[in-house]
Scaffold this motif. Structure first.
Motif, PDB file in Angstrom:
ATOM      1  N   TYR A  45     112.956 -32.720  50.895  1.00  0.00           N
ATOM      2  CA  TYR A  45     112.583 -32.696  49.526  1.00  0.00           C
ATOM      3  C   TYR A  45     112.862 -34.050  48.914  1.00  0.00           C
ATOM      4  O   TYR A  45     112.017 -34.786  47.923  1.00  0.00           O
ATOM      5  N   LEU A  46     114.049 -34.691  49.401  1.00  0.00           N
ATOM      6  CA  LEU A  46     114.426 -35.927  48.703  1.00  0.00           C
ATOM      7  C   LEU A  46     113.030 -37.073  49.504  1.00  0.00           C
ATOM      8  O   LEU A  46     112.826 -38.196  48.676  1.00  0.00           O
ATOM      9  N   ALA A  47     112.756 -36.955  50.810  1.00  0.00           N
ATOM     10  CA  ALA A  47     111.704 -37.771  51.127  1.00  0.00           C
ATOM     11  C   ALA A  47     110.333 -37.634  50.302  1.00  0.00           C
ATOM     12  O   ALA A  47     109.738 -38.735  50.077  1.00  0.00           O
ATOM     13  N   LYS A  48     109.978 -36.339  49.910  1.00  0.00           N
ATOM     14  CA  LYS A  48     108.912 -36.388  48.898  1.00  0.00           C
ATOM     15  C   LYS A  48     109.052 -36.988  47.711  1.00  0.00           C
ATOM     16  O   LYS A  48     108.080 -37.523  47.068  1.00  0.00           O
ATOM     17  N   LEU A  49     110.310 -36.853  47.206  1.00  0.00           N
ATOM     18  CA  LEU A  49     110.694 -37.563  45.902  1.00  0.00           C
ATOM     19  C   LEU A  49     110.551 -39.083  46.059  1.00  0.00           C
ATOM     20  O   LEU A  49     109.886 -39.814  45.328  1.00  0.00           O
ATOM     21  N   PHE A  50     111.051 -39.557  46.998  1.00  0.00           N
ATOM     22  CA  PHE A  50     111.116 -41.014  47.310  1.00  0.00           C
ATOM     23  C   PHE A  50     109.401 -41.545  47.608  1.00  0.00           C
ATOM     24  O   PHE A  50     108.992 -42.495  46.958  1.00  0.00           O
ATOM     25  N   ASN A  51     108.504 -40.760  48.265  1.00  0.00           N
ATOM     26  CA  ASN A  51     107.145 -41.276  48.471  1.00  0.00           C
ATOM     27  C   ASN A  51     106.475 -41.007  47.234  1.00  0.00           C
ATOM     28  O   ASN A  51     105.526 -41.935  47.046  1.00  0.00           O
ATOM     29  N   GLY A  52     106.813 -39.982  46.422  1.00  0.00           N
ATOM     30  CA  GLY A  52     106.434 -39.717  44.974  1.00  0.00           C
ATOM     31  C   GLY A  52     106.581 -41.003  44.058  1.00  0.00           C
ATOM     32  O   GLY A  52     105.835 -41.412  43.048  1.00  0.00           O
ATOM     33  N   GLN A  53     107.453 -41.550  44.278  1.00  0.00           N
ATOM     34  CA  GLN A  53     107.831 -42.747  43.557  1.00  0.00           C
ATOM     35  C   GLN A  53     106.976 -44.056  43.762  1.00  0.00           C
ATOM     36  O   GLN A  53     106.778 -44.914  42.985  1.00  0.00           O
ATOM     37  N   LYS A  54     106.391 -44.184  44.931  1.00  0.00           N
ATOM     38  CA  LYS A  54     105.185 -44.928  45.201  1.00  0.00           C
ATOM     39  C   LYS A  54     105.802 -46.518  45.165  1.00  0.00           C
ATOM     40  O   LYS A  54     105.050 -47.357  44.688  1.00  0.00           O
ATOM     41  N   LYS A  55     107.103 -46.608  45.629  1.00  0.00           N
ATOM     42  CA  LYS A  55     107.505 -47.928  45.526  1.00  0.00           C
ATOM     43  C   LYS A  55     107.186 -48.472  46.920  1.00  0.00           C
ATOM     44  O   LYS A  55     107.389 -49.947  46.940  1.00  0.00           O
ATOM     45  N   THR A  56     106.678 -48.166  47.753  1.00  0.00           N
ATOM     46  CA  THR A  56     106.155 -48.614  48.981  1.00  0.00           C
ATOM     47  C   THR A  56     105.051 -47.843  49.595  1.00  0.00           C
ATOM     48  O   THR A  56     104.903 -46.712  49.298  1.00  0.00           O
ATOM     49  N   SER A  57     104.098 -48.422  50.247  1.00  0.00           N
ATOM     50  CA  SER A  57     103.026 -47.793  50.692  1.00  0.00           C
ATOM     51  C   SER A  57     103.398 -47.117  52.014  1.00  0.00           C
ATOM     52  O   SER A  57     102.725 -46.040  52.346  1.00  0.00           O
ATOM     53  N   LYS A  58     104.582 -47.125  52.784  1.00  0.00           N
ATOM     54  CA  LYS A  58     104.982 -46.475  53.825  1.00  0.00           C
ATOM     55  C   LYS A  58     105.507 -45.145  53.577  1.00  0.00           C
ATOM     56  O   LYS A  58     106.012 -44.945  52.510  1.00  0.00           O
ATOM     57  N   ASP A  59     105.380 -44.056  54.409  1.00  0.00           N
ATOM     58  CA  ASP A  59     105.803 -42.761  54.303  1.00  0.00           C
ATOM     59  C   ASP A  59     107.302 -42.834  55.183  1.00  0.00           C
ATOM     60  O   ASP A  59     107.273 -43.241  56.173  1.00  0.00           O
ATOM     61  N   VAL A  60     108.208 -42.464  54.243  1.00  0.00           N
ATOM     62  CA  VAL A  60     109.619 -42.632  54.751  1.00  0.00           C
ATOM     63  C   VAL A  60     109.777 -41.353  55.833  1.00  0.00           C
ATOM     64  O   VAL A  60     110.812 -41.433  56.724  1.00  0.00           O
ATOM     65  N   ARG A  61     109.084 -40.529  55.811  1.00  0.00           N
ATOM     66  CA  ARG A  61     109.404 -39.567  57.071  1.00  0.00           C
ATOM     67  C   ARG A  61     109.026 -39.835  58.208  1.00  0.00           C
ATOM     68  O   ARG A  61     109.334 -39.256  59.275  1.00  0.00           O
ATOM     69  N   HIS A  62     108.281 -41.482  58.556  1.00  0.00           N
ATOM     70  CA  HIS A  62     107.956 -41.593  59.634  1.00  0.00           C
ATOM     71  C   HIS A  62     109.066 -42.381  60.369  1.00  0.00           C
ATOM     72  O   HIS A  62     108.758 -43.500  61.521  1.00  0.00           O
ATOM     73  N   TYR A  63     109.979 -42.717  59.774  1.00  0.00           N
ATOM     74  CA  TYR A  63     111.190 -43.672  60.117  1.00  0.00           C
ATOM     75  C   TYR A  63     112.259 -43.034  59.976  1.00  0.00           C
ATOM     76  O   TYR A  63     112.919 -42.616  59.346  1.00  0.00           O
ATOM     77  N   PRO A  64     112.768 -42.772  61.415  1.00  0.00           N
ATOM     78  CA  PRO A  64     114.110 -41.992  61.913  1.00  0.00           C
ATOM     79  C   PRO A  64     115.509 -42.514  60.988  1.00  0.00           C
ATOM     80  O   PRO A  64     115.926 -41.651  60.474  1.00  0.00           O
ATOM     81  N   ARG A  65     115.510 -43.877  61.189  1.00  0.00           N
ATOM     82  CA  ARG A  65     116.535 -44.378  60.178  1.00  0.00           C
ATOM     83  C   ARG A  65     116.547 -43.907  58.947  1.00  0.00           C
ATOM     84  O   ARG A  65     117.775 -43.413  58.294  1.00  0.00           O
TER      85      ARG A  65
END
Length: 1014
Positions: free
Chosen positions: A282-302
């Motif tokens: 859910y937090l990853a969804k919120l971060f992607n929704g803020q559109k501060k970057t074009s990258k999808d945070v769910r693809h980065y394990p770190r």
């Protein structure tokens, strides 16, 4: 003949005594380490407890002084970390950190639980083994099994326990989830074996919690049954257990409390981990929704590891707050994340999970065949039960106003397990608390037999239940096959598993346990063709850890012996005596412990009436456990006990005949009872033929079908791999310790060179020389030191210490001077006062000899002269030179003076006053008292005893009073003399207090002068 028997008896006693001494000596060699430990092995955390002499039960603190440690291993190049250090690495490099190892134990790669693990932790690469098909972690070029990872964790727990207990520990009890099957339990034992740990027992975590609850409420348990439900929601699973507490009577310990597991319900995947992962997504969804970057945070394990850590914190905070702000610095591409999350949003994310909270409760009630009204208390266990919505859903399901929170939800299992460890250990004696644990998975034996019906041969498939669901353990069972006369095989499988859901059944794994192939059956029948067959008996044992094993298989025959039985040999008697001495017991006791239950085949009942399947249960001898005893078939029990007693009857026949004669001669006496006469008459009757039982061992070949055990070669490889890692860690620790010691010495010494006290005792050239060497060592350490060996680092440190030894010695001596000289001056002052007071004593009251006083005066004079001379020479000596006034010399002078004064003080304490001499020694009659005597004051009259009238014979025999004898004066005279002595001498307490400073720093040495005899 009697002489030979007496000699044999003496030899037997001597041999028994030698064996007893050897056993005691052997036990003494193994009493160096008596501490035991327990590990509550959870999926996320482990809690460690110890018991050692002087420490009843205590939780072990880790290196961070925390009472629980994460179950995590970090393998990064040549570095291996555990616990909190490994979790800290996971936020930076999650690929090298391995957690939640329990989900992979005893499972093949295609298991749905393994697939779920891959989904949750995609950063790990999992492969299958070639032979067993189980899971392996691939770390760079190395492969590690979950058992090896778990072995590392268990070894780390031992290191923490040993550091806390300050002694080596090898024995432990490990908690496992109650839903673990045979393969999973064996995997835990193999992990402990890899690191050289001795597992006393695998105890179910719910049983450990129940034991801890009952131990601290022993007084509340009585003959009335109390039903308690323990609801345990941990990180990855949930369990509901119904336990009945009541007292029961035992043969060995009298009435003792007992707990019985009545019902169990569980969900393997309902726990706090699933809540955290949903909140992380859910937090990853919120971060992607803020559109501060074009990258999808769910693809980065770190980045996802950082979100998981924040979700864990957020779940804890929302348990006490309505909302909270989630924030992470530099989540992805140095972009900070910040979002507000409410408790309502969290509950909506996990709504379907909260609906499953009540399922384990209903399962446990159904298994126990109880209603919710029969439950007295509901106790919460596990960290996830702190979530308010979980408590709300549970309270609604059980219908109770209050949920019990009166035990430590985190530490209850570890404390219960360590109590069981102390009970199983021979080094501790604990109050018995009986445990009736239950096996939740039924186990049965299946075999086929060829039968003939209407002239047609068919194969009949037979099933016999070995352990029913919720059967108590530990327990032994015996199955008898009566229709086989040649080699055959049978199968050990799980029974009816319809109580599991389809999902749980797919996770469970193989339902087939073992194929047992028997060889040597046909040859044993040929060997005993003339004897009556009693079947092929297979002996099974489910031990305290809940693991099933086939102990042995034997072919049993019965033959008739004609004639008188042979007398037992001397070695047989000796063996029976030694067995009884060391707890082996006799055949009658064993027969009572191994109880038998018969199960008849329906088809054979109508035809031959033979028994085909027999079950035998055994009561365990453990201090804190008790298994259920099955019913006894009267016929089988009588037969076995009769066969066990007959060999003894042959030996006792002669004694019984003698008893008969004695009773016949004394028939007129009233002591002879009717029962004894009847017993004697039976001896006269002729004996029938004796039936002897013969057993032949059958060769057993086991083929594991659920999951094969590691071969000895694989076990050796794993042990070597883990030992190499441990040795590498120790070498690295020693290297780091040596490097840190060298670096600390360089910095501290460089700083000391600028301190005033060090500059006072050294020249500029000396300081420059030391400073140059320190700078050289510092540069070497920065450039090549960390690649140097441990030996080189220690050598470099030794050279620097040798260089600075003289400087440190001068400073240390000057630091000791003030205290040592002050103590010496005080000692000289009080010793001088004491000497003056002793010389002022009157001659009649003197208790010291002239030699003793002269010796003390000589020591005082010599010490004073030495102090003044040495101080004068030291003051004339430059401060940079080696001092001649040494602290050890001052301590020696103090010790000598202290010894002399103490000798005189002890003599004064125990000395008896000398008798006073009478002025008029002539014998006078009482009437010859002068007028001056009559006018004596009352005080003088009290102090003087009038002389008694003596005869000439008395005067002749009168001897002079010796110093050691009682004086002829009255008690008041003695008291007056003692007061005079005390008034003249200095107070001993004053002398003793004058040596306060010296006695704190110096050891009291024994006096050289023995006390004089008075």
């Amino acid at each position: 003949m009697p002489v030979n028997l007496f000699a044999m008896y003496r030899k037997m006693r001597l041999l028994i005594w030698i064996l007893l001494c050897f056993t005691l000596a052997h036990l003494a060699l193994h009493t160096d380490s008596v501490a035991v430990m327990s590990v509550d092995l959870g999926s996320e955390w482990m809690k460690i407890a110890i018991v050692k002499p002087g420490v009843p039960m205590e939780i072990v603190l880790n290196k961070e002084s925390r009472r629980k440690t994460p179950v995590a291993v970090s393998l990064k190049e040549n570095e291996r970390l555990f616990g909190d250090s490994a979790v800290a690495v996971s936020a930076k490099n999650p690929k090298v950190v391995f957690r939640y190892l329990q989900d992979l134990l005893g499972k093949r790669l295609e298991n749905p639980q393994v697939e779920l693990y891959k989904k949750r932790f995609p950063e790990h690469q999992l492969v299958a083994t070639e032979q067993r098909g189980t899971v392996l972690y691939k770390v760079s070029d190395e492969l590690y099994s979950p058992e090896e990872m778990l072995g590392m964790v268990l070894n780390y727990s031992r290191i923490l326990a040993q550091d806390f207990a300050e002694q080596p520990i090898k024995d432990l009890v490990i908690t496992v989830p109650v839903y673990f099957n045979q393969a999973e339990r064996r995997a835990v034992l193999q992990a402990a074996q890899m690191v050289g740990l001795k597992v006393l027992q695998l105890i179910n975590d719910n049983t450990a919690v129940a034991l801890n609850y009952g131990v601290f409420r022993r007084k509340d348990i009585n003959a009335t049954a109390q039903n308690v439900m323990f609801y345990d929601m941990g990180s990855s699973s949930t369990t509901a257990t119904i336990v009945t507490y009541m007292t029961t009577k035992t043969k060995d310990w009298g009435t003792q409390p007992q707990l019985q597991i009545r019902g169990i319900g569980f969900n393997r995947n309902l726990g706090g981990l699933e809540m955290e992962l949903r909140l992380r997504d859910y937090l990853a969804k919120l971060f992607n929704g803020q559109k501060k970057t074009s990258k999808d945070v769910r693809h980065y394990p770190r980045a996802m590891a950082k979100l998981w850590k924040e979700a864990n914190r957020l779940k804890t905070v929302l348990s006490a707050n309505i909302d909270h702000m989630a924030q992470i610095e530099g989540l992805l591409d140095d972009i900070d994340f910040k979002a507000k999350v409410t408790r309502q949003e969290f509950e909506e994310l996990c709504g379907d999970l909260f609906e499953k909270v009540a399922d384990p409760v209903h399962q446990a009630l159904k298994t126990a065949e109880l209603k919710m009204e029969d439950i007295d208390h509901v106790i919460l266990v596990g960290g996830a039960t702190r979530v308010p919505k979980v408590q709300e859903a549970l309270q609604k399901a059980v219908g109770k106003k209050d949920l019990g929170k009166n035990i430590n939800a985190d530490e209850a299992a570890s404390m219960g397990a360590v109590y069981q460890a102390a009970a199983l250990s021979k080094a501790f004696k604990v109050k018995p608390f009986l445990i009736r644990d239950a096996a939740i998975y039924p186990i049965q034996v299946e075999f086929t037999r060829s039968i003939e019906e209407d002239g047609m041969k068919n194969i009949k498939h037979n099933k016999r239940v070995l352990f029913q669901r919720m059967s108590p353990y530990p327990q032994r069972k015996v199955i008898t096959f009566n229709r086989y006369t040649d080699d055959f095989e049978f199968f050990v499988n799980y029974g009816d598993m319809s109580f599991l859901s389809e999902h749980d059944l797919s996770i469970f794994g193989s339902l087939n346990l073992t194929i047992v192939q028997l060889s040597g059956v046909g040859s044993s029948f040929q060997k005993h063709s003339n004897d009556e067959s009693k079947g092929i008996k297979a002996h099974f044992n489910m031990d305290e850890s809940g693991i099933l094993a086939l102990d042995r298989v034997e072919a049993v025959f019965e033959t008739v012996q004609v004639g008188e039985p042979e007398e037992e040999s001397t070695l047989t008697k000796l063996g029976n005596t030694i067995s009884s001495l060391f707890g082996g017991g006799n055949s009658e006791t064993d027969g009572k412990e191994n109880l038998t239950e018969s199960v008849q085949d329906e088809e054979e009942i109508t035809s031959k009436g033979e028994k085909e399947v027999q079950e035998e249960s055994e009561t365990p001898t453990s201090k804190a456990t008790l298994s259920e005893q099955d019913n006894i078939n009267p016929e089988d029990s009588d037969k076995e006990q009769t066969n066990a007693k007959k060999p003894e009857e042959a030996e006792q026949g002669q004694n019984k005949s003698e008893t008969q004669k004695t009773q016949t001669d004394d028939a007129g006496k009233e002591e002879v009872k009717e029962s004894e006469m009847n017993k004697t008459e039976e001896v006269k009757k002729p004996k029938g033929p004796k039936r002897i039982k013969i057993s032949e061992d059958v060769t057993v070949n086991l083929e594991m079908k659920d999951l094969s055990n590691l071969s000895q070669e694989e076990m050796n490889q794993s042990q070597k791999k883990l030992q190499d890692l441990t040795d590498r860690d120790l070498q690295k620790h020693e290297h780091e310790k040596a490097a840190n010691s060298l670096e600390a010495f360089i910095f501290e010494t460089q700083d000391k060179l600028y301190q005033e006290e060090y500059q006072l005792v050294s020249t500029q050239d000396e300081r420059d020389q030391i400073s140059a060497k320190l700078s050289e060592a510092s540069n070497w350490l920065d450039e090549d030191g960390y690649t140097a060996t441990t030996k080189e680092l220690k050598t470099k440190l030794s050279e620097l210490r040798k260089l600075c030894k003289e400087l440190f010695f001068k400073v240390e001596e000057r630091r000791k001077w003030p205290d040592r000289l002050a103590a010496l001056d005080s000692m000289l002052n009080h010793s001088t006062i004491f000497l003056k007071g002793a010389r002022l004593l009157p001659e009649d009251d003197q208790i010291f000899t002239e030699v003793e006083l002269n010796t003390l005066e000589k020591v005082i004079t010599e010490t004073t002269t030495w102090k003044n001379t040495t101080l004068k020479e030291q003051n004339n000596l430059p401060s940079t030179e080696t001092p001649i006034l040494l602290s050890k010399d001052i301590e020696a002078k103090l010790s000598l003076l202290d010894r002399e004064v103490k000798y005189l003080l002890n003599k004064a304490k125990f000395a008896k006053p000398k008798p006073r001499k009478e002025k008029n020694t002539t014998t006078q009659e009482p009437q010859n008292v002068t007028q001056e005597d009559k006018n004596t004051t009352a005080t003088d009259r009290d102090r003087i005893i009038p002389p008694e009238k003596e005869t000439k014979e008395d005067s002749a025999n009168k001897e002079e009073v010796k110093p050691g004898e009682a004086p002829p004066t009255a008690g008041q005279t003695q008291k007056t003399n003692s007061e005079d002595v005390k008034a003249t001498l200095p107070d001993p307490a004053e002398i003793e207090s004058s040596k306060g400073t010296a006695e704190k720093k110096l050891e009291n040495k024994s006096d050289k002068h023995p006390p004089d005899e008075l």
